[in-house]
Design a protein around this motif. Structure first.
Motif, PDB file in Angstrom:
ATOM      1  N   ALA A  84       0.804  -1.232   0.000  1.00 47.96           N
ATOM      2  CA  ALA A  84       0.000   0.000   0.000  1.00 47.96           C
ATOM      3  C   ALA A  84       0.837   1.282   0.000  1.00 47.96           C
ATOM      4  O   ALA A  84       0.581   2.176  -0.821  1.00 47.96           O
ATOM      5  CB  ALA A  84      -0.979  -0.021   1.170  1.00 47.96           C
ATOM      6  N   PRO A  85       1.854   1.441   0.868  1.00 48.91           N
ATOM      7  CA  PRO A  85       2.650   2.677   0.800  1.00 48.91           C
ATOM      8  C   PRO A  85       3.385   2.848  -0.530  1.00 48.91           C
ATOM      9  O   PRO A  85       3.528   3.958  -1.030  1.00 48.91           O
ATOM     10  CB  PRO A  85       3.653   2.535   1.947  1.00 48.91           C
ATOM     11  N   PHE A  86       3.810   1.744  -1.118  1.00 50.96           N
ATOM     12  CA  PHE A  86       4.464   1.784  -2.427  1.00 50.96           C
ATOM     13  C   PHE A  86       3.519   2.329  -3.492  1.00 50.96           C
ATOM     14  O   PHE A  86       3.907   3.128  -4.334  1.00 50.96           O
ATOM     15  CB  PHE A  86       4.958   0.377  -2.795  1.00 50.96           C
ATOM     16  N   LEU A  87       2.253   1.895  -3.434  1.00 48.09           N
ATOM     17  CA  LEU A  87       1.271   2.347  -4.413  1.00 48.09           C
ATOM     18  C   LEU A  87       0.982   3.836  -4.286  1.00 48.09           C
ATOM     19  O   LEU A  87       0.674   4.498  -5.275  1.00 48.09           O
ATOM     20  CB  LEU A  87      -0.028   1.551  -4.275  1.00 48.09           C
ATOM     21  N   VAL A  88       1.079   4.348  -3.084  1.00 47.08           N
ATOM     22  CA  VAL A  88       0.873   5.783  -2.883  1.00 47.08           C
ATOM     23  C   VAL A  88       2.059   6.563  -3.439  1.00 47.08           C
ATOM     24  O   VAL A  88       1.892   7.620  -4.063  1.00 47.08           O
ATOM     25  CB  VAL A  88       0.665   6.103  -1.382  1.00 47.08           C
ATOM     26  N   MET A  89       3.259   6.043  -3.253  1.00 50.41           N
ATOM     27  CA  MET A  89       4.462   6.772  -3.641  1.00 50.41           C
ATOM     28  C   MET A  89       4.764   6.676  -5.139  1.00 50.41           C
ATOM     29  O   MET A  89       5.316   7.613  -5.721  1.00 50.41           O
ATOM     30  CB  MET A  89       5.656   6.240  -2.839  1.00 50.41           C
ATOM     31  N   ARG A  90       4.398   5.577  -5.798  1.00 49.52           N
ATOM     32  CA  ARG A  90       4.806   5.347  -7.186  1.00 49.52           C
ATOM     33  C   ARG A  90       4.408   6.472  -8.141  1.00 49.52           C
ATOM     34  O   ARG A  90       5.235   6.906  -8.936  1.00 49.52           O
ATOM     35  CB  ARG A  90       4.264   3.999  -7.685  1.00 49.52           C
ATOM     36  N   PRO A  91       3.184   6.987  -8.120  1.00 48.16           N
ATOM     37  CA  PRO A  91       2.855   8.055  -9.079  1.00 48.16           C
ATOM     38  C   PRO A  91       3.538   9.382  -8.773  1.00 48.16           C
ATOM     39  O   PRO A  91       3.572  10.272  -9.605  1.00 48.16           O
ATOM     40  CB  PRO A  91       1.346   8.216  -8.968  1.00 48.16           C
ATOM     41  N   ILE A  92       4.102   9.510  -7.582  1.00 52.13           N
ATOM     42  CA  ILE A  92       4.627  10.799  -7.137  1.00 52.13           C
ATOM     43  C   ILE A  92       6.143  10.876  -7.240  1.00 52.13           C
ATOM     44  O   ILE A  92       6.693  11.845  -7.748  1.00 52.13           O
ATOM     45  CB  ILE A  92       4.177  11.072  -5.689  1.00 52.13           C
ATOM     46  N   SER A  93       6.834   9.858  -6.744  1.00 60.10           N
ATOM     47  CA  SER A  93       8.289   9.927  -6.648  1.00 60.10           C
ATOM     48  C   SER A  93       8.934   8.634  -7.123  1.00 60.10           C
ATOM     49  O   SER A  93       8.687   7.568  -6.547  1.00 60.10           O
ATOM     50  CB  SER A  93       8.687  10.210  -5.194  1.00 60.10           C
ATOM     51  N   GLY A  94       9.775   8.752  -8.134  1.00 61.20           N
ATOM     52  CA  GLY A  94      10.478   7.581  -8.643  1.00 61.20           C
ATOM     53  C   GLY A  94      11.503   7.053  -7.652  1.00 61.20           C
ATOM     54  O   GLY A  94      11.560   5.853  -7.377  1.00 61.20           O
ATOM     55  N   SER A  95      12.307   7.947  -7.082  1.00 57.71           N
ATOM     56  CA  SER A  95      13.332   7.497  -6.133  1.00 57.71           C
ATOM     57  C   SER A  95      12.690   6.985  -4.845  1.00 57.71           C
ATOM     58  O   SER A  95      13.167   6.013  -4.256  1.00 57.71           O
ATOM     59  CB  SER A  95      14.307   8.635  -5.827  1.00 57.71           C
ATOM     60  N   GLY A  96      11.602   7.606  -4.412  1.00 57.24           N
ATOM     61  CA  GLY A  96      10.898   7.128  -3.222  1.00 57.24           C
ATOM     62  C   GLY A  96      10.298   5.748  -3.438  1.00 57.24           C
ATOM     63  O   GLY A  96      10.350   4.890  -2.556  1.00 57.24           O
ATOM     64  N   SER A  97       9.753   5.520  -4.626  1.00 54.61           N
ATOM     65  CA  SER A  97       9.165   4.204  -4.901  1.00 54.61           C
ATOM     66  C   SER A  97      10.247   3.133  -5.058  1.00 54.61           C
ATOM     67  O   SER A  97      10.030   1.979  -4.693  1.00 54.61           O
ATOM     68  CB  SER A  97       8.258   4.260  -6.125  1.00 54.61           C
ATOM     69  N   ILE A  98      11.420   3.503  -5.555  1.00 52.68           N
ATOM     70  CA  ILE A  98      12.524   2.536  -5.633  1.00 52.68           C
ATOM     71  C   ILE A  98      12.972   2.142  -4.230  1.00 52.68           C
ATOM     72  O   ILE A  98      13.236   0.965  -3.956  1.00 52.68           O
ATOM     73  CB  ILE A  98      13.698   3.095  -6.461  1.00 52.68           C
ATOM     74  N   ALA A  99      13.052   3.120  -3.325  1.00 53.24           N
ATOM     75  CA  ALA A  99      13.422   2.815  -1.941  1.00 53.24           C
ATOM     76  C   ALA A  99      12.377   1.908  -1.298  1.00 53.24           C
ATOM     77  O   ALA A  99      12.725   0.963  -0.574  1.00 53.24           O
ATOM     78  CB  ALA A  99      13.563   4.103  -1.140  1.00 53.24           C
ATOM     79  N   MET A 100      11.102   2.167  -1.566  1.00 50.94           N
ATOM     80  CA  MET A 100      10.049   1.316  -1.000  1.00 50.94           C
ATOM     81  C   MET A 100      10.064  -0.075  -1.623  1.00 50.94           C
ATOM     82  O   MET A 100       9.783  -1.059  -0.942  1.00 50.94           O
ATOM     83  CB  MET A 100       8.692   1.974  -1.192  1.00 50.94           C
ATOM     84  N   LEU A 101      10.398  -0.162  -2.906  1.00 53.06           N
ATOM     85  CA  LEU A 101      10.525  -1.468  -3.547  1.00 53.06           C
ATOM     86  C   LEU A 101      11.628  -2.268  -2.870  1.00 53.06           C
ATOM     87  O   LEU A 101      11.465  -3.466  -2.600  1.00 53.06           O
ATOM     88  CB  LEU A 101      10.822  -1.294  -5.036  1.00 53.06           C
ATOM     89  N   SER A 102      12.735  -1.613  -2.571  1.00 58.37           N
ATOM     90  CA  SER A 102      13.833  -2.278  -1.865  1.00 58.37           C
ATOM     91  C   SER A 102      13.381  -2.764  -0.486  1.00 58.37           C
ATOM     92  O   SER A 102      13.733  -3.875  -0.067  1.00 58.37           O
ATOM     93  CB  SER A 102      15.007  -1.319  -1.737  1.00 58.37           C
TER      94      SER A 102
END
Length: 170
Positions: A84-102
């Motif tokens: 869920a937090p990844f889905l919120v971050m993905r449309p907004i921040s590429g680097s933030g979503s990469i960190a959450m993917l990790s």
């Protein structure tokens, strides 16, 4: 390995080839190269205000704490808690979503349902706010009209499809 040696030599070989072509060619290739670099710099300077505002808005969103309630709502709708937090971050921040993917990979594993769904989402989507703002700014479009709504709908379709497909395939 051979492939590593080829990869290490590729960039210097391309640069050398460009230099040789500039020296041998009867056309003013160096002038074209400098003109392209000048045009690129003008584009970069033109995009700077848009990127500055976008980065400021992303930082404000991350600092506001609004992402947590949205992620909580997604969890209540059946989205796995770690996704869920990844889905919120993905449309907004590429680097933030990469960190959450990790983080998803570390907590659940890359072969888990959440890890696979996040990987598919990461590969099939982009940061829609960044893409729309940069492309529209560089093209000089002032009124995006329905672009964000269409981008959001596509993002929802790809996200839901990724979650469903990874659940089916596992």
């Amino acid at each position: 390995m051979l492939i590593e040696k080829i990869a290490a030599a590729a960039i210097p070989a391309v640069i050398a080839l460009c230099g040789v072509l500039m020296l041998v060619s009867k056309k003013p290739l160096f002038d074209a190269f400098v003109g392209g670099a000048k045009s690129g710099m003008q584009t970069a300077f033109g995009l700077f205000p848009t990127l500055c505002v976008l980065f400021c808005a992303v930082s404000m969103f991350q600092s506001s704490g609004l992402a947590e309630p949205i992620a909580g709502l997604l969890s209540k709708l059946g989205v796995p808690d770690e996704l869920a937090p990844f889905l919120v971050m993905r449309p907004i921040s590429g680097s933030g979503s990469i960190a959450m993917l990790s983080d998803i990979f570390k907590s659940s594993g890359p072969d888990s349902a959440s890890g696979l769904a996040a990987s598919v989402i990461m590969a099939s989507s982009d940061t829609m706010f960044y893409v729309v703002s940069v492309y529209y700014s560089s093209a000089g479009i002032k009124k995006p009209r329905y672009t964000m709504a269409a981008a959001f709908i596509v993002m929802m379709i790809t996200t839901i499809s990724a979650i469903i497909l990874t659940k089916i395939l596992l």
